[in-house]
Design a protein around this motif. Structure first.
Motif, PDB file in Angstrom:
ATOM      1  N   GLN A  91       0.530  -1.012   0.083  1.00 36.82           N
ATOM      2  CA  GLN A  91       0.035  -0.057   0.169  1.00 36.82           C
ATOM      3  C   GLN A  91       0.791   1.263   0.021  1.00 36.82           C
ATOM      4  OE1 GLN A  91      -3.236   0.151   3.000  1.00 36.82           O
ATOM      5  NE2 GLN A  91      -3.276  -2.106   3.190  1.00 36.82           N
ATOM      6  N   LYS A  92       1.832   1.151   0.716  1.00 39.40           N
ATOM      7  CA  LYS A  92       2.701   2.408   0.917  1.00 39.40           C
ATOM      8  C   LYS A  92       3.563   2.722  -0.426  1.00 39.40           C
ATOM      9  CE  LYS A  92       4.018   2.149   5.913  1.00 39.40           C
ATOM     10  NZ  LYS A  92       4.843   1.957   6.858  1.00 39.40           N
ATOM     11  N   LYS A  93       4.075   1.597  -1.101  1.00 36.92           N
ATOM     12  CA  LYS A  93       4.611   1.884  -2.204  1.00 36.92           C
ATOM     13  C   LYS A  93       3.760   2.283  -3.306  1.00 36.92           C
ATOM     14  CE  LYS A  93       8.446  -1.570  -1.864  1.00 36.92           C
ATOM     15  NZ  LYS A  93       9.135  -2.649  -2.271  1.00 36.92           N
ATOM     16  N   ILE A 218      13.236  11.598  -3.993  1.00 30.40           N
ATOM     17  CA  ILE A 218      13.422  10.549  -3.434  1.00 30.40           C
ATOM     18  C   ILE A 218      12.182   9.517  -3.257  1.00 30.40           C
ATOM     19  CG2 ILE A 218      14.513   9.157  -1.598  1.00 30.40           C
ATOM     20  CD1 ILE A 218      16.528  10.466  -3.891  1.00 30.40           C
ATOM     21  N   LEU A 219      11.950   8.426  -3.622  1.00 32.14           N
ATOM     22  CA  LEU A 219      10.759   7.635  -3.112  1.00 32.14           C
ATOM     23  C   LEU A 219      11.139   6.668  -2.049  1.00 32.14           C
ATOM     24  CD1 LEU A 219       9.391   7.036  -6.988  1.00 32.14           C
ATOM     25  CD2 LEU A 219       9.158   9.066  -5.465  1.00 32.14           C
ATOM     26  N   SER A 220      10.713   6.633  -1.028  1.00 33.95           N
ATOM     27  CA  SER A 220      10.859   5.714   0.018  1.00 33.95           C
ATOM     28  C   SER A 220       9.815   5.582   1.257  1.00 33.95           C
ATOM     29  CB  SER A 220      12.417   6.281   0.766  1.00 33.95           C
ATOM     30  OG  SER A 220      12.604   5.559   1.960  1.00 33.95           O
ATOM     31  N   HIS A 241      13.183  16.640  -3.043  1.00 36.57           N
ATOM     32  CA  HIS A 241      12.152  16.182  -2.392  1.00 36.57           C
ATOM     33  C   HIS A 241      12.338  14.617  -1.713  1.00 36.57           C
ATOM     34  CE1 HIS A 241      10.825  19.565  -4.954  1.00 36.57           C
ATOM     35  NE2 HIS A 241       9.669  19.625  -4.290  1.00 36.57           N
ATOM     36  N   LEU A 242      11.584  14.520  -0.609  1.00 31.82           N
ATOM     37  CA  LEU A 242      11.483  13.002  -0.269  1.00 31.82           C
ATOM     38  C   LEU A 242       9.816  12.801  -0.059  1.00 31.82           C
ATOM     39  CD1 LEU A 242      11.809  10.451   1.405  1.00 31.82           C
ATOM     40  CD2 LEU A 242      12.099  11.667   3.396  1.00 31.82           C
ATOM     41  N   ILE A 243       9.489  11.765  -1.028  1.00 31.46           N
ATOM     42  CA  ILE A 243       8.171  11.340  -0.986  1.00 31.46           C
ATOM     43  C   ILE A 243       7.982   9.939  -0.185  1.00 31.46           C
ATOM     44  CG2 ILE A 243       6.065  10.866  -2.242  1.00 31.46           C
ATOM     45  CD1 ILE A 243       7.452  12.124  -4.449  1.00 31.46           C
TER      46      ILE A 243
END
Length: 268
Positions: A91-93, A218-220, A241-243
């Motif tokens: 879900q998070k991803k 950054i996708l984390s 950005h960090l998402i």
């Protein structure tokens, strides 16, 4: 023989150390972190399980606790727990990937690295007209929109992740300028920047950053925030950005924003 036993012992202690600081592990992620094959990791986990130090379940493991010693945990309960963990992470991803895909505009040229989260963006781009440049070999199996031009860097195949690495891949990237860059990471920290568990991918990630004229996203998921893994891919001041998801430690948000990183948290 003694040397081999010592190596195995140290590797298994690393597994236990990781479990002491993480409630549970996903075996695929841990194999990448330790840079060992999934088969080797399964053998180590089996040995630790037989010693009564951990409890294995499908796709992962956790340390044995006092509660576990006092109460018998059924295979059914373990399967449910593993399903819950994987479901939440999935879900998070997907939430992160969908938000990132919404940031892409018609006519963009974007970089995507070997991250599984970044790869999920492809299914959310719809009919947008986009050039995607990636070293992610798994992208060939993704369903993409009719207006997407998919460009693979080429290069050597890093089999465990099906990523493309090496001088040829970095050379191709050096000839391209992207509007936006979307990178998944093994860790991101205000002090140490972004990091990966795969040495061969550090140059790829950093070349993508260098060749991007716009924002670096950054996708984390939140479990990777505040952590540093083996190999650095970029300094924190190179990231815009960090998402991530809403489970992120609020202190980590403050530390990152002090370094100029805009942190976007998403409910899942």
């Amino acid at each position: 023989m003694k040397k081999t036993q010592s190596i195995v012992s140290k590797r298994r202690e690393k597994i236990l150390d990781y479990l002491r600081s993480n409630e549970s592990i996903n075996t695929n992620d841990l194999a990448e972190i330790l840079q060992i094959s999934p088969l080797t990791l399964r053998r180590d986990l089996q040995a630790l399980d037989e010693e009564g130090l951990i409890i294995r379940y499908y796709g992962g493991a956790k340390l044995v606790s006092d509660t576990d010693n006092n109460n018998t945990t059924t295979d059914e309960n373990l399967a449910v727990k593993e399903t819950d963990i994987n479901s939440i992470l999935t879900q998070k991803k997907n939430v992160i990937a969908k938000y990132a895909a919404d940031l892409v505009e018609n006519g963009d040229t974007i970089f995507i690295n070997s991250s599984s989260t970044a790869l999920l963006m492809l299914k959310y781009l719809g009919d947008k007209r986009v050039y995607i440049v990636t070293n992610n070999g798994k992208s060939l199996n993704s369903t993409i929109g009719p207006n997407i031009e998919l460009v693979l860097t080429g290069g050597q195949v890093y089999e465990r992740k099906q990523s493309l690495v090496g001088e040829f891949a970095t050379y191709i990237l050096s000839k391209i300028t992207a509007n936006k860059c979307f990178l998944g990471v093994s860790g991101i920290s205000a002090d140490s920047g972004i990091s990966t568990s795969v040495l061969q991918e550090t140059l790829i990630n950093h070349e993508m950053i260098n060749r991007c004229s716009g924002p670096i996203y950054i996708l984390s998921d939140s479990s990777k925030v505040g952590r540093h893994h083996n190999f650095s891919s970029g300094d924190i001041n190179e990231i815009s950005h960090l998402i991530t998801d809403s489970d992120i430690d609020k202190n980590e948000i403050s530390l990152l924003e002090e370094k100029g990183v805009k942190v976007i948290t998403l409910d899942y």
